[in-house]
Design a protein around this motif. Structure first.
Motif, PDB file in Angstrom:
ATOM      1  N   TYR A 101       0.868  -1.180   0.000  1.00 34.25           N
ATOM      2  CA  TYR A 101       0.000   0.000   0.000  1.00 34.25           C
ATOM      3  C   TYR A 101       0.902   1.227   0.000  1.00 34.25           C
ATOM      4  CZ  TYR A 101      -3.551   3.400   0.999  1.00 34.25           C
ATOM      5  OH  TYR A 101      -4.384   4.472   0.901  1.00 34.25           O
ATOM      6  N   THR A 119       6.807   3.744  -1.282  1.00 34.93           N
ATOM      7  CA  THR A 119       6.839   2.296  -1.014  1.00 34.93           C
ATOM      8  C   THR A 119       6.689   1.528  -2.324  1.00 34.93           C
ATOM      9  OG1 THR A 119       5.761   2.823   1.078  1.00 34.93           O
ATOM     10  CG2 THR A 119       5.895   0.503   0.500  1.00 34.93           C
ATOM     11  N   GLY A 161       3.674   2.462   3.341  1.00 34.96           N
ATOM     12  CA  GLY A 161       4.159   3.694   3.941  1.00 34.96           C
ATOM     13  C   GLY A 161       3.728   3.739   5.395  1.00 34.96           C
ATOM     14  N   VAL A 162       4.319   4.652   6.158  1.00 34.94           N
ATOM     15  CA  VAL A 162       3.920   4.826   7.566  1.00 34.94           C
ATOM     16  C   VAL A 162       3.068   6.093   7.656  1.00 34.94           C
ATOM     17  CG1 VAL A 162       4.772   5.329   9.894  1.00 34.94           C
ATOM     18  CG2 VAL A 162       5.941   3.639   8.459  1.00 34.94           C
ATOM     19  N   GLU A 188       2.300   6.949  12.585  1.00 38.17           N
ATOM     20  CA  GLU A 188       2.943   5.927  13.430  1.00 38.17           C
ATOM     21  C   GLU A 188       2.566   4.488  13.103  1.00 38.17           C
ATOM     22  OE1 GLU A 188       5.160   6.695  16.209  1.00 38.17           O
ATOM     23  OE2 GLU A 188       5.184   8.573  15.111  1.00 38.17           O
ATOM     24  N   ILE A 247      11.180   8.983   8.983  1.00 37.73           N
ATOM     25  CA  ILE A 247      12.434   8.716   9.700  1.00 37.73           C
ATOM     26  C   ILE A 247      13.141   7.454   9.198  1.00 37.73           C
ATOM     27  CG2 ILE A 247      11.785   9.998  11.784  1.00 37.73           C
ATOM     28  CD1 ILE A 247      11.170   7.366  13.142  1.00 37.73           C
ATOM     29  N   TYR A 307       9.856  10.611   0.980  1.00 32.69           N
ATOM     30  CA  TYR A 307       9.412  12.011   1.019  1.00 32.69           C
ATOM     31  C   TYR A 307       8.001  12.131   0.436  1.00 32.69           C
ATOM     32  CZ  TYR A 307       9.628  17.057   0.119  1.00 32.69           C
ATOM     33  OH  TYR A 307       9.394  18.409   0.101  1.00 32.69           O
ATOM     34  N   PHE A 344       4.637  16.596  11.106  1.00 37.49           N
ATOM     35  CA  PHE A 344       4.638  16.190   9.690  1.00 37.49           C
ATOM     36  C   PHE A 344       5.685  16.977   8.908  1.00 37.49           C
ATOM     37  CE2 PHE A 344      -0.047  14.725   9.982  1.00 37.49           C
ATOM     38  CZ  PHE A 344       0.382  13.504  10.467  1.00 37.49           C
ATOM     39  N   PHE A 375       8.978  15.267   9.506  1.00 36.54           N
ATOM     40  CA  PHE A 375       9.107  14.053   8.685  1.00 36.54           C
ATOM     41  C   PHE A 375       9.488  14.425   7.255  1.00 36.54           C
ATOM     42  CE2 PHE A 375       5.696  11.908  11.496  1.00 36.54           C
ATOM     43  CZ  PHE A 375       6.671  11.403  12.328  1.00 36.54           C
TER      44      PHE A 375
HETATM   45  C1  LIG Z   1      -0.527  11.522   6.975  1.00 37.14           C
HETATM   46  C2  LIG Z   1       0.922  11.156   7.088  1.00 37.14           C
HETATM   47  C3  LIG Z   1       1.395  10.656   8.291  1.00 37.14           C
HETATM   48  C4  LIG Z   1       2.732  10.297   8.416  1.00 37.14           C
HETATM   49  N1  LIG Z   1       3.164   9.782   9.604  1.00 37.14           N
HETATM   50  C5  LIG Z   1       4.469   9.417   9.721  1.00 37.14           C
HETATM   51  C6  LIG Z   1       4.946   8.864  10.944  1.00 37.14           C
HETATM   52  O1  LIG Z   1       4.212   8.668  11.913  1.00 37.14           O
HETATM   53  N2  LIG Z   1       6.270   8.543  11.036  1.00 37.14           N
HETATM   54  C7  LIG Z   1       7.150   8.756   9.998  1.00 37.14           C
HETATM   55  O2  LIG Z   1       8.338   8.464  10.145  1.00 37.14           O
HETATM   56  N3  LIG Z   1       6.700   9.264   8.802  1.00 37.14           N
HETATM   57  C8  LIG Z   1       5.398   9.590   8.650  1.00 37.14           C
HETATM   58  N4  LIG Z   1       4.945  10.090   7.449  1.00 37.14           N
HETATM   59  C9  LIG Z   1       5.856  10.118   6.263  1.00 37.14           C
HETATM   60  C10 LIG Z   1       5.552   8.908   5.344  1.00 37.14           C
HETATM   61  O3  LIG Z   1       5.628   7.702   6.077  1.00 37.14           O
HETATM   62  C11 LIG Z   1       6.541   8.797   4.176  1.00 37.14           C
HETATM   63  O4  LIG Z   1       6.457   9.935   3.353  1.00 37.14           O
HETATM   64  C12 LIG Z   1       6.306   7.516   3.380  1.00 37.14           C
HETATM   65  O5  LIG Z   1       7.348   7.358   2.429  1.00 37.14           O
HETATM   66  C13 LIG Z   1       4.969   7.478   2.672  1.00 37.14           C
HETATM   67  O6  LIG Z   1       4.882   6.275   1.966  1.00 37.14           O
HETATM   68  P1  LIG Z   1       4.200   6.179   0.532  1.00 37.14           P
HETATM   69  O7  LIG Z   1       4.873   7.188  -0.378  1.00 37.14           O
HETATM   70  O8  LIG Z   1       4.426   4.792   0.076  1.00 37.14           O
HETATM   71  O9  LIG Z   1       2.747   6.500   0.726  1.00 37.14           O
HETATM   72  C14 LIG Z   1       3.632  10.468   7.319  1.00 37.14           C
HETATM   73  C15 LIG Z   1       3.130  10.997   6.107  1.00 37.14           C
HETATM   74  C16 LIG Z   1       1.816  11.334   5.994  1.00 37.14           C
HETATM   75  C17 LIG Z   1       1.335  11.869   4.685  1.00 37.14           C
END
Ligand SMILES: Cc1cc2nc3c(=O)[nH]c(=O)nc-3n(C[C@H](O)[C@H](O)[C@H](O)COP(=O)(O)O)c2cc1C
Length: 154
Positions: free
Chosen positions: A8, A14, A51-52, A55, A83, A112, A124, A127
């Motif tokens: 996902y 990801t 993705g995360v 948390e 992170i 990112y 956010f 992050f």
């Molecule tokens: C709504 C939201 C919440 C997030 N919460 C966290 C988090 O709790 N910890 C963290 O390290 N990154 C957090 N991130 C950063 C995402 O995990 C990171 O950009 C990740 O690569 C997203 O994965 P994806 O591109 O596959 O969707 C958050 C991003 C978004 C948009």
């Protein structure tokens, strides 16, 4: 060996890693944004990635894993996050083990995101700053190394 990767990815980070793995081990891919139908009977190795978000790995992925019969299946887990920490994978690893799966590895790197959907808040923004430019070439190389080593161990 037949491999499947179920993932996902809201912002494609990801997905980028899933594609690196799939290319290396010639795996089939299931994007949970597009499909909920997961048939694992024919696969010897299954990777689960997300993705995360706040948390946690995606609840869509966690719920889907809960429904699968994974007894004796080789599995691995991966995630991208601000992170880039592997501990985010632990909850999923625990679920997989509780379902009898054999966990072969856990990978994580930074990812990112840019969006206007989410109301800006300090955490956010942090992050986002931490993960600018990721996954980068080094992350891709680490992912390739991870999957190469994992395959050798099966
Ligand atoms: C709504 C939201 C919440 C997030 N919460 C966290 C988090 O709790 N910890 C963290 O390290 N990154 C957090 N991130 C950063 C995402 O995990 C990171 O950009 C990740 O690569 C997203 O994965 P994806 O591109 O596959 O969707 C958050 C991003 C978004 C948009």
């Amino acid at each position: 060996m037949k491999a499947l990767i179920v993932y996902y990815s809201m912002y494609s980070n990801t997905e980028k890693i899933a594609n690196v793995f799939a290319k290396k081990i010639n795996a089939d891919l299931i994007n949970l944004k597009e499909s909920n139908e997961i048939k694992i009977d024919n696969y010897d190795l299954i990777g689960f990635g997300s993705g995360v978000y706040r948390e946690s790995l995606s609840s869509k992925l966690l719920n889907c894993v809960e429904k699968l019969d994974l007894k004796g299946k080789n599995v691995f887990v991966f995630s991208t996050s601000g992170i880039g920490a592997r501990f985010y994978n632990n909850k999923l690893l625990k679920i997989l083990r509780s379902k009898g799966a054999i966990c072969k590895g856990s990978f994580a790197c930074k990812g990112y995101y840019t969006t206007t959907e989410i109301k800006k808040n300090m955490i956010f923004e942090l992050f986002r700053k931490l993960s600018e430019g990721h996954p980068d070439e080094k992350d891709i190389q680490k992912a390739e190394k991870f999957i190469d080593n994992m395959i050798k161990s099966i």
